[in-house]
Enzyme design. Structure first.
Site, PDB file in Angstrom:
ATOM      1  N   ASP A  11       0.899  -1.499  -0.302  1.00  0.00           N
ATOM      2  CA  ASP A  11      -0.087   0.156  -0.450  1.00  0.00           C
ATOM      3  C   ASP A  11       1.163   0.876  -0.487  1.00  0.00           C
ATOM      4  OD1 ASP A  11      -2.389   1.451  -0.275  1.00  0.00           O
ATOM      5  OD2 ASP A  11      -1.986   1.594   2.838  1.00  0.00           O
ATOM      6  N   SER A  12      -0.332   2.156  -0.712  1.00  0.00           N
ATOM      7  CA  SER A  12       1.027   3.764  -0.146  1.00  0.00           C
ATOM      8  C   SER A  12       1.130   3.963   1.654  1.00  0.00           C
ATOM      9  CB  SER A  12      -0.020   5.000  -1.567  1.00  0.00           C
ATOM     10  OG  SER A  12      -1.038   5.068  -0.281  1.00  0.00           O
ATOM     11  N   CYS A  74      -3.538  -1.153  -2.059  1.00  0.00           N
ATOM     12  CA  CYS A  74      -3.795   0.680  -2.466  1.00  0.00           C
ATOM     13  C   CYS A  74      -5.044   0.202  -3.325  1.00  0.00           C
ATOM     14  CB  CYS A  74      -2.290   1.019  -2.734  1.00  0.00           C
ATOM     15  SG  CYS A  74      -2.613   2.683  -3.184  1.00  0.00           S
ATOM     16  N   GLU A 150      -6.055   8.974   8.752  1.00  0.00           N
ATOM     17  CA  GLU A 150      -5.456   9.039  10.162  1.00  0.00           C
ATOM     18  C   GLU A 150      -5.128   9.796  11.096  1.00  0.00           C
ATOM     19  OE1 GLU A 150      -2.223   9.566   6.655  1.00  0.00           O
ATOM     20  OE2 GLU A 150      -2.950   7.637   6.287  1.00  0.00           O
ATOM     21  N   CYS A 182     -11.485   3.143  -1.138  1.00  0.00           N
ATOM     22  CA  CYS A 182     -10.275   3.822  -0.503  1.00  0.00           C
ATOM     23  C   CYS A 182     -10.333   2.872   0.380  1.00  0.00           C
ATOM     24  CB  CYS A 182     -10.100   5.070  -0.141  1.00  0.00           C
ATOM     25  SG  CYS A 182      -8.354   5.914   0.556  1.00  0.00           S
ATOM     26  N   HIS A 184      -8.432   3.834   2.984  1.00  0.00           N
ATOM     27  CA  HIS A 184      -8.673   3.844   4.380  1.00  0.00           C
ATOM     28  C   HIS A 184     -10.437   4.309   5.121  1.00  0.00           C
ATOM     29  CE1 HIS A 184      -5.117   5.597   4.375  1.00  0.00           C
ATOM     30  NE2 HIS A 184      -5.231   6.504   4.998  1.00  0.00           N
TER      31      HIS A 184
HETATM   32  N1  DGL Z   1      -4.081   3.883  -0.341  1.00  0.00           N
HETATM   33  C1  DGL Z   1      -4.703   4.999  -0.641  1.00  0.00           C
HETATM   34  C2  DGL Z   1      -5.622   4.106  -1.196  1.00  0.00           C
HETATM   35  O1  DGL Z   1      -6.231   3.036  -1.399  1.00  0.00           O
HETATM   36  C3  DGL Z   1      -5.267   5.557  -0.268  1.00  0.00           C
HETATM   37  C4  DGL Z   1      -3.779   7.044   0.192  1.00  0.00           C
HETATM   38  C5  DGL Z   1      -3.054   7.363  -0.644  1.00  0.00           C
HETATM   39  O2  DGL Z   1      -3.318   8.946  -1.244  1.00  0.00           O
HETATM   40  O3  DGL Z   1      -2.109   7.081  -0.600  1.00  0.00           O
HETATM   41  O4  DGL Z   1      -6.119   4.496  -2.454  1.00  0.00           O
END
Ligand code: DGL
Length: 268
Positions: A11-12, A74, A150, A182, A184
């Protein structure tokens, strides 16, 4: 036969721990090697070319660490980079699984929530329409959700006001399914369910991809029968903030290994 090698999850940042948790719950015999590219977060505001380069470097890193398959947790990376990715391993993103579940549950109108980049790519819209040509899809970028989650403001009047402002027009337009596109957003599911009411289904790509991965591992003879190792968590930047968020996402303390994935220089 049992394949004890870990599944790589990328993930990012640490938001993808929602996907890691869903995988751990669905596949208790599997060991996970998680990589959060916290040094280069967020991906959701970046161009496709940059997200592609970062994603390739992260998948290459997991491959070097000996994983048997990769789950791109991600949504932004799944939407923008999966098509061009080069890997000898099976790689699964979250878009197809999330879209399949939404298409199966919707009565005709799906609202997709995601980052700016995911929404701009229309990856969910295309996947949904491929599965069901009759579906109407409305996508909406919700860039304030990631920082609010977050911050830990999951059940907070500020988050509720923001969520209300984002989703009210979608609900008024008659969506019957909200796809949480997403990493989150599953943490906002209770709040979104309250706002949306009983008639609207909430679909979470994290749970959907865990189900898909379970089937694919069996089909390819890659499944583990008993858990042979412990889950391991790597990040490209290990600030106190990252540790706190990881702890909140997993609801337990977690040791983070700081790694250099190489490949794409930060900010390049
Ligand atoms: N992990 C990213 C997503 O699921 C969200 C956070 C980001 O913008 O890196 O799109």
């Amino acid at each position: 036969m049992s394949d004890a090698r870990p599944i790589g999850v990328f993930d990012s940042g640490v938001g993808g721990l929602t996907v890691a948790s869903a995988l751990a719950a669905r596949l208790p015999a599997e060991t996970l090697l998680y990589l959060g590219d916290t040094a280069r977060l967020p991906y959701g505001t970046k161009s496709a070319a940059t997200v592609e380069r970062y994603t390739q470097a992260n998948v290459d890193f997991l491959e070097r660490r000996g994983v048997k398959a990769v789950v791109v947790a991600c949504n932004t990376a799944s939407a923008l980079a999966l098509g061009r990715l080069r890997s000898a391993l099976p790689v699964w993103g979250v878009i197809e699984a999330g879209a399949a579940e939404a298409a199966a549950r919707s009565r005709g109108r799906v609202g997709v929530l995601g980052t700016e980049a995911t929404v701009r790519s229309d990856a969910y819209g295309r996947a949904l329409r491929r599965l069901r040509a009759d579906l109407e899809v409305e996508s909406l970028a919700c860039p304030l959700f990631v920082p609010l989650v977050e911050e830990g403001w999951l059940d907070d009047p500020v988050t509720e006001a923001v969520a209300r402002r984002y989703v009210t027009p979608l609900l008024e337009s008659g969506v019957d399914t909200l796809l949480l596109g997403c990493t989150h957003y599953p943490l906002l599911a209770p709040l979104l369910a309250r706002l949306a009411g009983d008639g609207v289904a909430l679909v979470d790509a994290a749970t959907a991809v865990a189900e898909q991965v379970a089937g694919e591992l069996e089909r390819r003879g890659l499944a583990a029968r008993t858990k042979a190792g412990t889950d391991h968590f790597c990040v490209t930047d290990a600030s106190e903030r990252v540790e706190r968020i990881a702890r909140e996402f997993l609801a337990r303390p977690v040791a983070l290994e700081l790694v250099d994935v190489g490949g794409a220089p930060e900010g390049a």
